[in-house]
Enzyme design. Structure first.
Site, short mmCIF file in Angstrom:
data_model
loop_
_atom_site.label_atom_id
_atom_site.label_comp_id
_atom_site.label_asym_id
_atom_site.label_seq_id
_atom_site.Cartn_x
_atom_site.Cartn_y
_atom_site.Cartn_z
N LYS A 180 35.45 13.43 16.08
CA LYS A 180 34.91 12.31 15.29
C LYS A 180 34.95 11.09 16.21
O LYS A 180 36.00 10.50 16.46
CB LYS A 180 35.77 12.06 14.03
CG LYS A 180 35.20 10.96 13.15
CD LYS A 180 36.21 9.87 13.13
CE LYS A 180 35.85 8.47 12.92
NZ LYS A 180 34.71 7.82 13.38
N GLU A 255 47.85 8.00 20.70
CA GLU A 255 47.85 7.07 21.84
C GLU A 255 47.38 5.73 21.29
O GLU A 255 46.25 5.64 20.80
CB GLU A 255 46.90 7.61 22.91
CG GLU A 255 47.13 6.99 24.24
CD GLU A 255 48.58 7.11 24.62
OE1 GLU A 255 49.21 6.04 24.75
OE2 GLU A 255 49.10 8.23 24.72
N CYS A 289 43.72 -0.16 26.39
CA CYS A 289 45.10 -0.16 25.90
C CYS A 289 46.07 -0.46 27.04
O CYS A 289 47.20 -0.85 26.80
CB CYS A 289 45.43 1.15 25.21
SG CYS A 289 45.17 2.55 26.27
N GLU A 390 48.76 -6.97 20.08
CA GLU A 390 47.68 -6.53 20.99
C GLU A 390 46.40 -7.27 20.60
O GLU A 390 45.97 -7.20 19.44
CB GLU A 390 47.46 -5.02 20.85
CG GLU A 390 46.36 -4.52 21.76
CD GLU A 390 46.15 -3.02 21.70
OE1 GLU A 390 45.96 -2.49 20.58
OE2 GLU A 390 46.15 -2.37 22.76
N1 NAI Z 1 44.62 2.19 22.22
C1 NAI Z 1 43.35 2.02 22.40
O1 NAI Z 1 42.81 2.44 23.38
C2 NAI Z 1 42.56 1.35 21.34
C3 NAI Z 1 43.12 0.38 20.57
N2 NAI Z 1 42.38 -0.24 19.63
C4 NAI Z 1 43.01 -1.31 18.85
O2 NAI Z 1 42.55 -1.25 17.53
C5 NAI Z 1 41.95 -2.47 17.12
C6 NAI Z 1 40.85 -2.20 16.14
O3 NAI Z 1 39.85 -1.35 16.70
P1 NAI Z 1 39.24 -0.20 15.84
O4 NAI Z 1 38.04 0.38 16.45
O5 NAI Z 1 39.07 -0.70 14.46
O6 NAI Z 1 40.39 0.91 15.96
P2 NAI Z 1 40.72 2.08 14.95
O7 NAI Z 1 42.11 2.51 15.19
O8 NAI Z 1 40.30 1.68 13.59
O9 NAI Z 1 39.68 3.23 15.41
C7 NAI Z 1 39.98 4.29 16.30
C8 NAI Z 1 39.36 5.57 15.74
O10 NAI Z 1 40.00 5.90 14.50
C9 NAI Z 1 39.03 6.03 13.46
N3 NAI Z 1 39.63 5.63 12.19
C10 NAI Z 1 39.56 4.43 11.56
N4 NAI Z 1 40.23 4.47 10.38
C11 NAI Z 1 40.74 5.71 10.27
C12 NAI Z 1 41.55 6.36 9.30
N5 NAI Z 1 41.96 5.75 8.19
N6 NAI Z 1 41.92 7.64 9.52
C13 NAI Z 1 41.55 8.29 10.66
N7 NAI Z 1 40.77 7.73 11.60
C14 NAI Z 1 40.37 6.45 11.41
C15 NAI Z 1 37.89 5.15 13.92
O11 NAI Z 1 36.69 5.50 13.27
C16 NAI Z 1 37.87 5.46 15.41
O12 NAI Z 1 37.23 6.70 15.64
C17 NAI Z 1 41.52 -3.10 18.43
O13 NAI Z 1 41.42 -4.47 18.32
C18 NAI Z 1 42.63 -2.67 19.35
O14 NAI Z 1 43.72 -3.53 19.22
C19 NAI Z 1 41.08 0.13 19.40
C20 NAI Z 1 40.47 1.08 20.14
C21 NAI Z 1 41.16 1.75 21.21
O1 AKG Z 2 43.31 2.26 31.87
C1 AKG Z 2 42.67 3.28 31.73
O2 AKG Z 2 42.02 3.79 32.66
C2 AKG Z 2 42.68 4.03 30.42
C3 AKG Z 2 43.01 3.13 29.30
C4 AKG Z 2 43.01 3.82 28.00
O3 AKG Z 2 43.34 4.97 27.90
C5 AKG Z 2 42.59 3.10 26.79
O4 AKG Z 2 42.32 1.92 26.85
O5 AKG Z 2 42.51 3.75 25.73
#
Ligand code: NAI
Ligand code: AKG
Length: 488
Positions: A180, A255, A289, A390
């Site tokens: 997904k 993650e 991240c 974050e």
């Molecule tokens: N660790 C990382 O690499 C990431 C961190 N983030 C953080 O999250 C914040 C918000 O971004 P979003 O895109 O809204 O992140 P999110 O955590 O909502 O989305 C990540 C994934 O989870 C899915 N998702 C959303 N709600 C869900 C639920 N209830 N159950 C299962 N899956 C669900 C989304 O559709 C997407 O595929 C960002 O500002 C950032 O701080 C966002 C993306 C990547």
């Molecule tokens: O720093 C990277 O190359 C990967 C970072 C990462 O996994 C993320 O932002 O979700």
């Protein structure tokens, strides 16, 4: 005369076929560099669509697992070749869909190719050990079996690399997959899945269902026939996914976020530290991240470091990622832009001193996109929101410290523990940092971001569920150990 090009509708991929959602609903995926540019329409799927994908994956899993690891690897090699051949198109789609520069998008797509080849090779490597038994007539060994059906929930910030670094090990170890993707980057995901389709994976081994997180993502976490869930995204959603999987006894891997520090020691090569801070903090518009967000600087070099940093940041060209001159593209979505702007406002309201940027960019064509200036704060109290949460945007906070010991202590004063770096030439500083910093990815004289596919990746504290992805570490999540004792 304006040329009208038809906007394509992308489909779900279920049981080896491209199919629309039973809901018939679609949503636009838009270009964050220009909100009027629709990259494509993607399905807004229902639980019925998800159930069909999970059923197909379940049905396909046993015969997929019956093949040898080497044979499964061959499919990954084929997918890698197709991805490499389509690198330009997929990278351009990624830039158009989520805004990172084309150079970064190309590098990420190539990273996907390398990950596929790495895990293709895993199909030929050992999956167990022989262990001496106390019974001299017995043979004791371990082997590994797949989990079954794996649900992959991926974010928009690495729309090629993250789905691939989850799907490739899942597949090579004998699992089948339901992906997904984040809706913001579902067109890019569809183009990646086209490579898997054309590589000839048997029906049902790879599936993709697009739709909202709360329906399809949560549906995966809740589904009784999904045996493992691997997630990257926000902490709030990650914990929800983990709880749902735990409740029904499924394996899960999360993650999540970071609040990653860089420490600049008084003996650091300041130019190198500035480059690393800029690249780690601002590339991909800070949407990693592993992005740098807190910079701890020994007081003796605080002013010269700050001056050099400001000098360099002024040179960064903001614009459409498709333009070769652009260094930093837009935020990936309007909601992400609004989140970043609201953190900047909180920073100001809580008394931090804004020393660079802080505004939405609205000049000329930038007005149609979700652009924000690189932003730097100083005089930041560590209890302020911008020092704790974050932000996932191009925002840095500068904090002077009196010693490396203090820097490490303050750097550890966070709920996160994903990545961290130090710039210094002093071996004592380096060893203390490696030992004491609370982070899963520790860098010395290198930026906090940037993960190599052949090494384990994951965080401490609230940044992950304490498992590791990538490299050989991936086998720990995507398989289960069986201990076997055989007596003739
Ligand atoms: N660790 C990382 O690499 C990431 C961190 N983030 C953080 O999250 C914040 C918000 O971004 P979003 O895109 O809204 O992140 P999110 O955590 O909502 O989305 C990540 C994934 O989870 C899915 N998702 C959303 N709600 C869900 C639920 N209830 N159950 C299962 N899956 C669900 C989304 O559709 C997407 O595929 C960002 O500002 C950032 O701080 C966002 C993306 C990547
Ligand atoms: O720093 C990277 O190359 C990967 C970072 C990462 O996994 C993320 O932002 O979700």
């Amino acid at each position: 005369m304006a040329v009208q090009t038809e906007i394509k509708t992308y489909l779900n991929y279920i049981d080896g076929s491209w199919v629309g959602s039973v809901s018939k609903n679609v949503e636009p995926s838009i270009n964050p560099a220009n909100r009027n540019d629709i990259v494509g329409y993607v399905p807004r799927s229902t639980l019925e669509d998800l159930n069909a994908a999970v059923a197909a994956a379940k049905q396909a899993q046993k015969s997929w697992w019956k093949r040898s690891g080497i044979e499964r690897g061959e499919y990954l090699y084929k997918a890698a070749l197709l991805l490499e051949q389509r690198l330009e198109d997929i990278a351009e789609t990624m830039t158009r869909e989520m805004g990172k520069t084309l150079a970064e998008a190309k590098a990420e797509t190539m990273r996907g190719v390398h990950i596929l080849r790495y895990y293709a090779g895993e199909g030929a490597r050992k999956i167990g050990d022989v262990i001496p038994s106390s019974d001299s007539g017995g043979l004791m060994f371990t082997t590994r079996v797949p989990l079954g059906v794996v649900g992959v929930i991926s974010p928009w910030n690495f729309p090629v690399a993250i789905p691939i670094w989850k799907m490739a090990p899942a597949l090579v170890y004998g699992n089948t997959v339901v992906l997904k993707p984040a809706s913001e980057t579902a067109v890019t995901a569809a183009k990646v899945i086209e490579c898997f389709h054309e590589a000839g994976f048997p029906k049902g081994v790879v599936n993709m269902v697009c739709g909202s997180g709360s329906v399809i993502g949560q549906g995966i976490a809740n589904h009784p026939d999904v045996d493992g869930v691997t997630f990257t995204g926000s902490n709030t959603v990650g914990k929800q996914v983990g709880r749902a999987a735990f409740e029904r006894g499924a394996k899960y891997q999360l993650e999540m976020g970071g609040k990653n520090p860089v420490i600049v020691a008084k003996d650091a090569d300041l130019d190198l530290a500035v480059e690393g801070t800029i690249s780690g903090g601002l590339r991909s518009t800070g949407q990693k991240c592993t992005a740098t967000s807190r910079v701890f600087i020994e007081r003796e070099v605080y002013e010269p470091f700050k001056e050099k940093l400001l000098e360099r940041v002024k040179q960064l060209k903001i614009g459409n990622g498709m333009d070769a001159e652009t260094w930093m593209g837009p935020c990936a979505s309007e909601s992400q832009l609004n989140t970043v702007l609201s953190y900047i406002e909180k920073g100001k309201a809580e008394g931090a001193k804004l020393i660079y940027g802080g505004n939405r960019c609205t000049e000329g064509e930038l007005a149609n996109g979700f652009y924000v200036e690189p932003t730097i704060f100083e005089e930041v109290d560590l209890q302020m929101t911008i020092a704790r949460e974050e932000i996932f945007g191009p925002v840095l906070v500068l904090i002077p410290v009196d010693s490396i010991e203090e820097a490490i202590e303050l750097a550890n004063d966070t709920e996160y523990g994903l990545s961290a770096s130090i710039y210094t030439k002093n071996i004592g500083n380096i060893l203390d940092f490696i030992k004491d910093i609370e982070a899963g990815l520790v860098k010395v004289n290198a930026e906090t971001a940037g993960v190599e596919y052949q090494a384990p990746f994951g965080g401490m504290k609230q940044s992950s569920s304490h498992s590791r992805e990538q490299g050989q570490a991936a086998i720990e999540f995507f398989t289960t150990i069986k201990t076997v004792f055989v007596k003739a």
